[in-house]
Design an enzyme around this catalytic site. Sequence first.
Site, PDB file in Angstrom:
ATOM      1  N   GLU A  14      -9.119  -1.585  13.175  1.00  0.00           N
ATOM      2  CA  GLU A  14      -9.644  -2.095  12.429  1.00  0.00           C
ATOM      3  C   GLU A  14      -8.334  -4.150  12.167  1.00  0.00           C
ATOM      4  OE1 GLU A  14     -11.103  -1.363   8.000  1.00  0.00           O
ATOM      5  OE2 GLU A  14      -9.890  -3.436   7.483  1.00  0.00           O
ATOM      6  N   ARG A  34      -1.763  -6.840  12.247  1.00  0.00           N
ATOM      7  CA  ARG A  34      -2.391  -6.956  13.094  1.00  0.00           C
ATOM      8  C   ARG A  34      -2.354  -7.155  13.971  1.00  0.00           C
ATOM      9  NH1 ARG A  34      -6.336  -1.799  10.141  1.00  0.00           N
ATOM     10  NH2 ARG A  34      -4.463  -0.825   9.326  1.00  0.00           N
ATOM     11  N   ARG A  72       1.260  -1.173  -0.308  1.00  0.00           N
ATOM     12  CA  ARG A  72       0.343  -0.401  -0.078  1.00  0.00           C
ATOM     13  C   ARG A  72       1.049   1.404   0.372  1.00  0.00           C
ATOM     14  NH1 ARG A  72      -4.963  -1.621   1.890  1.00  0.00           N
ATOM     15  NH2 ARG A  72      -4.904  -4.164   1.383  1.00  0.00           N
ATOM     16  N   GLU A  88       0.283   4.463   0.622  1.00  0.00           N
ATOM     17  CA  GLU A  88      -0.464   5.222   1.223  1.00  0.00           C
ATOM     18  C   GLU A  88       0.801   6.012   2.423  1.00  0.00           C
ATOM     19  OE1 GLU A  88      -3.360   2.769   2.894  1.00  0.00           O
ATOM     20  OE2 GLU A  88      -4.265   2.666   1.137  1.00  0.00           O
ATOM     21  N   ARG A 124      -0.228   1.174  13.528  1.00  0.00           N
ATOM     22  CA  ARG A 124      -1.116   0.350  12.818  1.00  0.00           C
ATOM     23  C   ARG A 124      -0.963  -0.202  11.254  1.00  0.00           C
ATOM     24  NH1 ARG A 124      -5.127   4.243  13.161  1.00  0.00           N
ATOM     25  NH2 ARG A 124      -6.684   3.611  11.396  1.00  0.00           N
ATOM     26  N   HIS A 125       0.194   1.205  10.817  1.00  0.00           N
ATOM     27  CA  HIS A 125      -0.681   0.797   9.078  1.00  0.00           C
ATOM     28  C   HIS A 125       1.256   0.540   8.893  1.00  0.00           C
ATOM     29  CE1 HIS A 125      -3.645   3.131   8.946  1.00  0.00           C
ATOM     30  NE2 HIS A 125      -4.576   2.590   7.939  1.00  0.00           N
ATOM     31  N   SER A 178     -11.084  -7.191   6.599  1.00  0.00           N
ATOM     32  CA  SER A 178     -12.729  -6.464   6.188  1.00  0.00           C
ATOM     33  C   SER A 178     -12.913  -8.011   5.287  1.00  0.00           C
ATOM     34  CB  SER A 178     -12.422  -5.455   5.528  1.00  0.00           C
ATOM     35  OG  SER A 178     -11.911  -4.414   5.788  1.00  0.00           O
TER      36      SER A 178
HETATM   37  P1  ATP Z   1      -7.521   0.731   7.544  1.00  0.00           P
HETATM   38  O1  ATP Z   1      -8.833   1.407   6.811  1.00  0.00           O
HETATM   39  O2  ATP Z   1      -7.463   0.439   8.830  1.00  0.00           O
HETATM   40  O3  ATP Z   1      -6.303   1.773   6.600  1.00  0.00           O
HETATM   41  P2  ATP Z   1      -8.086  -0.823   4.948  1.00  0.00           P
HETATM   42  O4  ATP Z   1      -9.824  -0.833   5.011  1.00  0.00           O
HETATM   43  O5  ATP Z   1      -7.831   0.364   4.442  1.00  0.00           O
HETATM   44  O6  ATP Z   1      -7.427  -0.855   6.478  1.00  0.00           O
HETATM   45  P3  ATP Z   1      -8.255  -3.284   3.126  1.00  0.00           P
HETATM   46  O7  ATP Z   1      -7.896  -2.845   2.463  1.00  0.00           O
HETATM   47  O8  ATP Z   1      -9.741  -3.464   3.726  1.00  0.00           O
HETATM   48  O9  ATP Z   1      -7.723  -2.081   4.397  1.00  0.00           O
HETATM   49  O10 ATP Z   1      -7.467  -4.856   4.126  1.00  0.00           O
HETATM   50  C1  ATP Z   1      -8.208  -5.366   4.658  1.00  0.00           C
HETATM   51  C2  ATP Z   1      -6.973  -5.582   6.092  1.00  0.00           C
HETATM   52  O11 ATP Z   1      -5.698  -6.251   5.898  1.00  0.00           O
HETATM   53  C3  ATP Z   1      -7.120  -4.760   7.275  1.00  0.00           C
HETATM   54  O12 ATP Z   1      -8.334  -4.893   7.880  1.00  0.00           O
HETATM   55  C4  ATP Z   1      -5.949  -4.760   7.987  1.00  0.00           C
HETATM   56  O13 ATP Z   1      -6.021  -5.749   8.995  1.00  0.00           O
HETATM   57  C5  ATP Z   1      -5.138  -5.351   7.154  1.00  0.00           C
HETATM   58  N1  ATP Z   1      -3.928  -3.813   6.411  1.00  0.00           N
HETATM   59  C6  ATP Z   1      -4.445  -3.285   5.274  1.00  0.00           C
HETATM   60  N2  ATP Z   1      -3.627  -1.977   5.046  1.00  0.00           N
HETATM   61  C7  ATP Z   1      -2.587  -2.178   5.961  1.00  0.00           C
HETATM   62  C8  ATP Z   1      -1.527  -1.714   6.067  1.00  0.00           C
HETATM   63  N3  ATP Z   1      -1.397  -0.619   5.391  1.00  0.00           N
HETATM   64  N4  ATP Z   1      -0.432  -2.328   7.408  1.00  0.00           N
HETATM   65  C9  ATP Z   1      -1.115  -2.898   7.958  1.00  0.00           C
HETATM   66  N5  ATP Z   1      -1.511  -3.727   7.228  1.00  0.00           N
HETATM   67  C10 ATP Z   1      -2.644  -3.554   6.663  1.00  0.00           C
HETATM   68 MG    MG Z   2     -11.110  -2.384   5.354  1.00  0.00          MG
END
Ligand code: ATP
Ligand code: MG
Length: 443
Positions: A366, A417, A219, A221, A227-228, A369
């Site tokens: 979170e 996580r 990602r 971002e 937590r990211h 998903s």
């Molecule tokens: P958040 O809103 O917390 O940034 P997200 O909704 O963008 O998460 P999803 O695309 O739903 O993330 O990805 C499914 C799961 O993968 C997340 O619930 C999380 O546990 C994990 N995950 C996603 N992005 C990240 C990240 N940048 N770092 C660590 N774990 C991640």
């Molecule tokens: Mg999500």
Amino acid sequence: MLLNELRTHYTDQINPDNFEGKTVTIAGWVYEVRDLGGICFVVVRDREGKAQVTLVKKKTDVELFNAARRLVRESVVSVTGNVKASDKAPNGFEIIPSRINLLNEADSPLPMDTTGKVEAELDTRLDSRFIDLRKPGTNAIFRIRHEVLKNVRKYLSEINFIETSTPKVVATATEGGTSLFPITYFTTEAFLNQSPQLFKQILMSGGMDRVFEIGPIFRAEEHDTRRHLNEATSIDIESSFCDHFDVMEILENMISNVYSSVKQNSQKQLDELGIDLEIPEKPFLKLKYEEAIDIVNQNSEEDLVWGDDLGTSAEHIVGNDVFERTGQSHYFIIDWPTEIKPFYAMPYENNPEISKSFDLMHRTMELASGAQRIHHHTILRERIESQGLNSDSFDFYLDAFRFGMPPHAGWGIGCERLLMTMLGAENIRDVVLFPRDRRRLSP
Ligand code: ATP
Ligand code: MG
């Protein structure tokens, strides 16, 4: 039992009762040298623990004694000797050496302390991860991670899931958006995949029925949170002939199983970290999105309206509210507005504003998903277009829906996580060997 010249036993395989008088060879790092003149203690640490090597000057060969007292901390040694019960030594035994083989001398000073006497900053620890990992607490985290993933594989395999691997180098964004790392792929631009989503759905059309994958997601971002990560490990499943409730049940069973197996098999590591692990109680509470919004608005200054996403502070407010009412840290938020979920989430037939989607939440963040997915080609194409994406670039994916796609559902949970909430780690980087974030690309 290990049997070779450099090592016959890990330190935790030796005990004073069965080993008294026996010859063993241990191998590891010099944790400490205490030279008291007439007696010298060398503590050797391996992956499983520590053992004390004791040399009494009067009873020891001069060369051996001098070699021992000159050992530099964190050098690599192999030590052969006889086991002797001793109340004063750690674990109740000491080794009286006949040979100390210095395999590789460490430089000094060390980049950081390994005894735990001096607390190092996370950044320092990550810069010298090779040293940090020698600390039993750090080592314990990654031993537990192994136990978690071992159990995930075992549990999902037992309920008929097949482990798969899908490409990480891809041509199209999974969910559109800007959060992709572009790379050069020969003469064209490609991307590092942000999720195995599209591929695991194609596998449903392929009749694989139930698949899982444990693999990296990328990602781009630019967040700077606890937590990211920019490279994370996702545990993903997709299951045919299932709805969102079916896969929620699989998810809560998996979480509960993983916690139980860690409690059962990793007690030594949990003790090392000072954790008394509580196994989450099933079934997890299922809170509707609209209820979550109400909780936030009633308990804070925020004024969320239907359709808003839950930010960090909103997640905390809901998590604390659920915890106070139920004593549980894990819960689901279900029935999200279709618009704020990815295009592949299935809208309810009788109320298409709402989707058959869910997030698994921990009190603090979170975790996962998931959703039942749209399996009709035309609806899916429309949803892709309505999110402002060019559906033609999704043909490789959409084709799989035209020739017999079964109904299906799935989820993705971040391994880091899961581990971080289990261990109560403050920072996600604590549970990643070599984290990748905006400021860290090496080591
Ligand atoms: P958040 O809103 O917390 O940034 P997200 O909704 O963008 O998460 P999803 O695309 O739903 O993330 O990805 C499914 C799961 O993968 C997340 O619930 C999380 O546990 C994990 N995950 C996603 N992005 C990240 C990240 N940048 N770092 C660590 N774990 C991640
Ligand atoms: Mg999500």
